[in-house]
Design an enzyme around this catalytic site. Structure first.
Site, PDB file in Angstrom:
ATOM      1  N   ASN A 110       0.836  -1.201   0.000  1.00  0.00           N
ATOM      2  CA  ASN A 110       0.000   0.000   0.000  1.00  0.00           C
ATOM      3  C   ASN A 110       0.866   1.244   0.000  1.00  0.00           C
ATOM      4  O   ASN A 110       1.953   1.268   0.574  1.00  0.00           O
ATOM      5  CB  ASN A 110      -0.981  -0.015   1.184  1.00  0.00           C
ATOM      6  CG  ASN A 110      -0.443   0.674   2.422  1.00  0.00           C
ATOM      7  OD1 ASN A 110      -0.480   1.904   2.525  1.00  0.00           O
ATOM      8  ND2 ASN A 110       0.086  -0.107   3.357  1.00  0.00           N
ATOM      9  N   PHE A 114      -1.710   8.041   4.280  1.00  0.00           N
ATOM     10  CA  PHE A 114      -2.524   8.649   5.353  1.00  0.00           C
ATOM     11  C   PHE A 114      -3.767   9.338   4.805  1.00  0.00           C
ATOM     12  O   PHE A 114      -4.006  10.522   5.083  1.00  0.00           O
ATOM     13  CB  PHE A 114      -1.712   9.670   6.171  1.00  0.00           C
ATOM     14  CG  PHE A 114      -0.707   9.094   7.137  1.00  0.00           C
ATOM     15  CD1 PHE A 114      -0.650   7.730   7.412  1.00  0.00           C
ATOM     16  CD2 PHE A 114       0.187   9.932   7.800  1.00  0.00           C
ATOM     17  CE1 PHE A 114       0.273   7.216   8.316  1.00  0.00           C
ATOM     18  CE2 PHE A 114       1.111   9.429   8.707  1.00  0.00           C
ATOM     19  CZ  PHE A 114       1.156   8.072   8.953  1.00  0.00           C
ATOM     20  N   SER A 173       5.297   5.052   8.880  1.00  0.00           N
ATOM     21  CA  SER A 173       4.690   4.842   7.566  1.00  0.00           C
ATOM     22  C   SER A 173       5.690   5.245   6.493  1.00  0.00           C
ATOM     23  O   SER A 173       6.260   6.337   6.566  1.00  0.00           O
ATOM     24  CB  SER A 173       3.426   5.680   7.401  1.00  0.00           C
ATOM     25  OG  SER A 173       3.062   5.681   6.028  1.00  0.00           O
ATOM     26  N   ASN A 175       4.918   6.020   3.534  1.00  0.00           N
ATOM     27  CA  ASN A 175       4.199   6.685   2.450  1.00  0.00           C
ATOM     28  C   ASN A 175       3.996   8.185   2.630  1.00  0.00           C
ATOM     29  O   ASN A 175       3.319   8.815   1.836  1.00  0.00           O
ATOM     30  CB  ASN A 175       2.854   5.989   2.230  1.00  0.00           C
ATOM     31  CG  ASN A 175       3.051   4.527   1.877  1.00  0.00           C
ATOM     32  OD1 ASN A 175       3.883   4.201   1.028  1.00  0.00           O
ATOM     33  ND2 ASN A 175       2.323   3.648   2.541  1.00  0.00           N
ATOM     34  N   THR A 176       4.546   8.762   3.696  1.00  0.00           N
ATOM     35  CA  THR A 176       4.577  10.213   3.861  1.00  0.00           C
ATOM     36  C   THR A 176       6.045  10.606   3.854  1.00  0.00           C
ATOM     37  O   THR A 176       6.789  10.230   4.763  1.00  0.00           O
ATOM     38  CB  THR A 176       3.891  10.628   5.190  1.00  0.00           C
ATOM     39  OG1 THR A 176       2.520  10.241   5.133  1.00  0.00           O
ATOM     40  CG2 THR A 176       3.991  12.126   5.413  1.00  0.00           C
ATOM     41  N   LYS A 214       5.216   3.239  17.233  1.00  0.00           N
ATOM     42  CA  LYS A 214       5.231   2.195  16.191  1.00  0.00           C
ATOM     43  C   LYS A 214       6.405   2.427  15.264  1.00  0.00           C
ATOM     44  O   LYS A 214       6.494   3.478  14.623  1.00  0.00           O
ATOM     45  CB  LYS A 214       3.918   2.209  15.410  1.00  0.00           C
ATOM     46  CG  LYS A 214       3.823   1.084  14.376  1.00  0.00           C
ATOM     47  CD  LYS A 214       2.422   0.924  13.866  1.00  0.00           C
ATOM     48  CE  LYS A 214       2.308  -0.174  12.825  1.00  0.00           C
ATOM     49  NZ  LYS A 214       0.921  -0.331  12.354  1.00  0.00           N
ATOM     50  N   ASN A 243       5.726  -1.643  11.410  1.00  0.00           N
ATOM     51  CA  ASN A 243       4.943  -1.198  10.253  1.00  0.00           C
ATOM     52  C   ASN A 243       5.305  -2.034   9.005  1.00  0.00           C
ATOM     53  O   ASN A 243       6.004  -3.038   9.102  1.00  0.00           O
ATOM     54  CB  ASN A 243       5.204   0.292  10.029  1.00  0.00           C
ATOM     55  CG  ASN A 243       3.944   1.027   9.607  1.00  0.00           C
ATOM     56  OD1 ASN A 243       3.265   0.580   8.692  1.00  0.00           O
ATOM     57  ND2 ASN A 243       3.635   2.129  10.253  1.00  0.00           N
TER      58      ASN A 243
HETATM   59  C1  LIG Z   1      -3.781  -1.311   3.486  1.00  0.00           C
HETATM   60  C2  LIG Z   1      -2.967  -1.050   4.700  1.00  0.00           C
HETATM   61  C3  LIG Z   1      -3.057   0.175   5.341  1.00  0.00           C
HETATM   62  C4  LIG Z   1      -2.295   0.430   6.480  1.00  0.00           C
HETATM   63  N1  LIG Z   1      -2.428   1.634   7.116  1.00  0.00           N
HETATM   64  C5  LIG Z   1      -1.754   1.853   8.273  1.00  0.00           C
HETATM   65  C6  LIG Z   1      -1.923   3.060   8.985  1.00  0.00           C
HETATM   66  O1  LIG Z   1      -2.701   3.929   8.613  1.00  0.00           O
HETATM   67  N2  LIG Z   1      -1.184   3.233  10.112  1.00  0.00           N
HETATM   68  C7  LIG Z   1      -0.322   2.287  10.593  1.00  0.00           C
HETATM   69  O2  LIG Z   1       0.293   2.489  11.642  1.00  0.00           O
HETATM   70  N3  LIG Z   1      -0.163   1.124   9.942  1.00  0.00           N
HETATM   71  C8  LIG Z   1      -0.865   0.881   8.811  1.00  0.00           C
HETATM   72  N4  LIG Z   1      -0.703  -0.317   8.153  1.00  0.00           N
HETATM   73  C9  LIG Z   1       0.268  -1.301   8.682  1.00  0.00           C
HETATM   74  C10 LIG Z   1      -0.400  -2.350   9.552  1.00  0.00           C
HETATM   75  O3  LIG Z   1      -0.961  -1.768  10.712  1.00  0.00           O
HETATM   76  C11 LIG Z   1       0.632  -3.414   9.974  1.00  0.00           C
HETATM   77  O4  LIG Z   1       1.626  -2.794  10.773  1.00  0.00           O
HETATM   78  C12 LIG Z   1       1.303  -4.091   8.800  1.00  0.00           C
HETATM   79  O5  LIG Z   1       0.393  -4.267   7.731  1.00  0.00           O
HETATM   80  C13 LIG Z   1       1.884  -5.468   9.175  1.00  0.00           C
HETATM   81  O6  LIG Z   1       0.863  -6.354   9.598  1.00  0.00           O
HETATM   82  P1  LIG Z   1       0.210  -7.449   8.590  1.00  0.00           P
HETATM   83  O7  LIG Z   1       1.340  -8.147   7.912  1.00  0.00           O
HETATM   84  O8  LIG Z   1      -0.592  -8.351   9.488  1.00  0.00           O
HETATM   85  O9  LIG Z   1      -0.664  -6.692   7.642  1.00  0.00           O
HETATM   86  C14 LIG Z   1      -1.444  -0.579   7.004  1.00  0.00           C
HETATM   87  C15 LIG Z   1      -1.369  -1.813   6.355  1.00  0.00           C
HETATM   88  C16 LIG Z   1      -2.113  -2.061   5.229  1.00  0.00           C
HETATM   89  C17 LIG Z   1      -2.020  -3.407   4.566  1.00  0.00           C
END
Ligand SMILES: Cc1cc2nc3c(=O)[nH]c(=O)nc-3n(C[C@H](O)[C@H](O)[C@H](O)COP(=O)(O)O)c2cc1C
Length: 363
Positions: A110, A114, A173, A175-176, A214, A243
């Site tokens: 992704n 934000f 993140s 992405n910022t 985080k 993350n």
């Molecule tokens: C589509 C998507 C959006 C995410 N948005 C955020 C976010 O807004 N803030 C954040 O701290 N982590 C975000 N994450 C990261 C997840 O909280 C997590 O840390 C990461 O995906 C690893 O866990 P997973 O492998 O179970 O998905 C996002 C992950 C995905 C897949």
């Protein structure tokens, strides 16, 4: 409605453009009448940063960015839900498409950047459920165009005071642009000082809301030393490791693997679990850790706990496995405790951490 999505919908959702599928899943959860989840095995209960978790399996940030469905997710059996990332002012994030499935690898990339309805809108939703049971944390971030990013984090802690079960300060993140620089040196220390000061200022009757940081799984170990050192000195309540990654492990087979953004899901598991163990041996019990990244089964959840996690969170695997996964993971954790004659998960947290840090670095 959600049952329908499981039986018929998961394959259909898989055919839809990823972000539309996500919007439909949120819609279904909004419409779903939610009772309460079946009671959890008492061995799965955990007291972590002063909160009583019915079970250690949480919904990671990013699924319910705008606080629309925390109670529906609690009703699905999650032990806690992390809403957000929320930014102070509304912002639309990056242009679409910005969310990609890697079906051959059970991963997701992704670069949402934000997208947030902003602090006021999310605050109103959480205020409407104030007093309802269930642990709902709020993950806070900074606006892309902000002149003072640290002020954004501190301001959101004021916005959500009294409404968040805990706070997560998301500085990881990818992405910022520039956001992850907040994990470095003096800037990180200043961030900690100001968010902890905001938390202190807004505490009511001496009840401090736990504050977690985080971090990215892509930190170098020298950087992790500094981050953990500053977090211990300043007295944060916990850390989420971590993350999404900007790395692309070898062997990814899906076409979308070339997309820019943060990778999550199964291909993240080895790196995130190694970083968790590395954090655990550095934290030396000063605060608990939340293990996130690639959990898609009871075995992977158990591995996170043995690597050092007191709680776990997941997101990506739900896309591929559906909601039944939450119950499966909880059942597997309870069975592992029974087999090892352990009274609680606390007895095995970090059991494998030291050994893991001696293994070759994951590819
Ligand atoms: C589509 C998507 C959006 C995410 N948005 C955020 C976010 O807004 N803030 C954040 O701290 N982590 C975000 N994450 C990261 C997840 O909280 C997590 O840390 C990461 O995906 C690893 O866990 P997973 O492998 O179970 O998905 C996002 C992950 C995905 C897949």
């Amino acid at each position: 409605m959600i049952g329908l999505l499981d039986a018929l919908g998961l394959p259909l959702l898989g055919l839809m453009e990823a972000e539309n599928a996500h919007a439909l899943a949120i819609k279904a959860l909004t419409l779903m009448p939610h009772g309460s989840a079946a009671a959890d095995d008492p061995r799965l209960r955990a007291k972590v940063f002063g909160l009583d978790f019915p079970n250690p399996v949480g919904m990671a940030a990013g699924f319910d960015k705008h606080g629309e469905v925390p109670d529906a997710l609690i009703a699905l059996g999650f032990g806690f839900v992390e809403v957000g990332t929320v930014t102070p002012r509304p912002q639309s994030g990056n242009p679409r498409p910005r969310l990609f499935r890697l079906p051959l690898d059970q991963g997701i990339i992704n670069r949402l950047g934000f997208n947030s309805e902003g602090g006021a809108a999310v605050r109103a939703r959480l205020a409407a459920r104030a007093g309802a049971p269930g642990i709902v944390g709020v993950n806070v971030g900074a606006n892309k165009e902000s002149q003072d990013r640290i002020a954004d984090y501190a301001g959101l802690i004021e916005t959500f005071a009294g409404l968040a079960s805990y706070f997560t300060v998301n500085i990881s993140s990818p992405n910022t642009p520039g956001l992850r620089d907040l994990q470095q040196g003096a800037l990180f220390d200043e961030l900690l000082a100001r968010v902890l000061e905001a938390r202190e200022r807004t505490s009511r009757q001496g009840r401090r809301t736990p504050l977690l940081i985080k971090i990215a799984p892509d930190l170098r170990l020298r950087e992790l030393d500094d981050v953990v050192g500053a977090a211990r000195r300043r007295g944060v309540d916990g850390m989420i490791v971590g993350n999404t990654t900007v790395a692309r492990p070898p062997g990814l087979r899906s076409a979308a693997a070339r997309e820019a953004g943060g990778l999550s899901g199964r291909p993240l598991f080895a790196l995130a679990t190694r970083m968790l163990a590395e954090a655990y041996v550095r934290v030396e019990g000063a605060f608990p850790l939340v293990g996130t990244g690639g959990i898609d089964s009871g075995a992977t959840a158990l591995a996170k706990i043995r690597a050092g996690a007191s709680l776990v969170q997941l997101y990506s695997s739900l896309v591929f496995c559906g909601r039944a996964l939450v119950g499966e993971i909880k059942a597997a954790l309870a069975a592992a405790l029974a087999a090892g004659r352990h009274a609680s998960l606390g007895e095995i947290v970090g059991a494998d951490a030291a050994a893991l840090t001696g293994e070759p670095w994951p590819p």
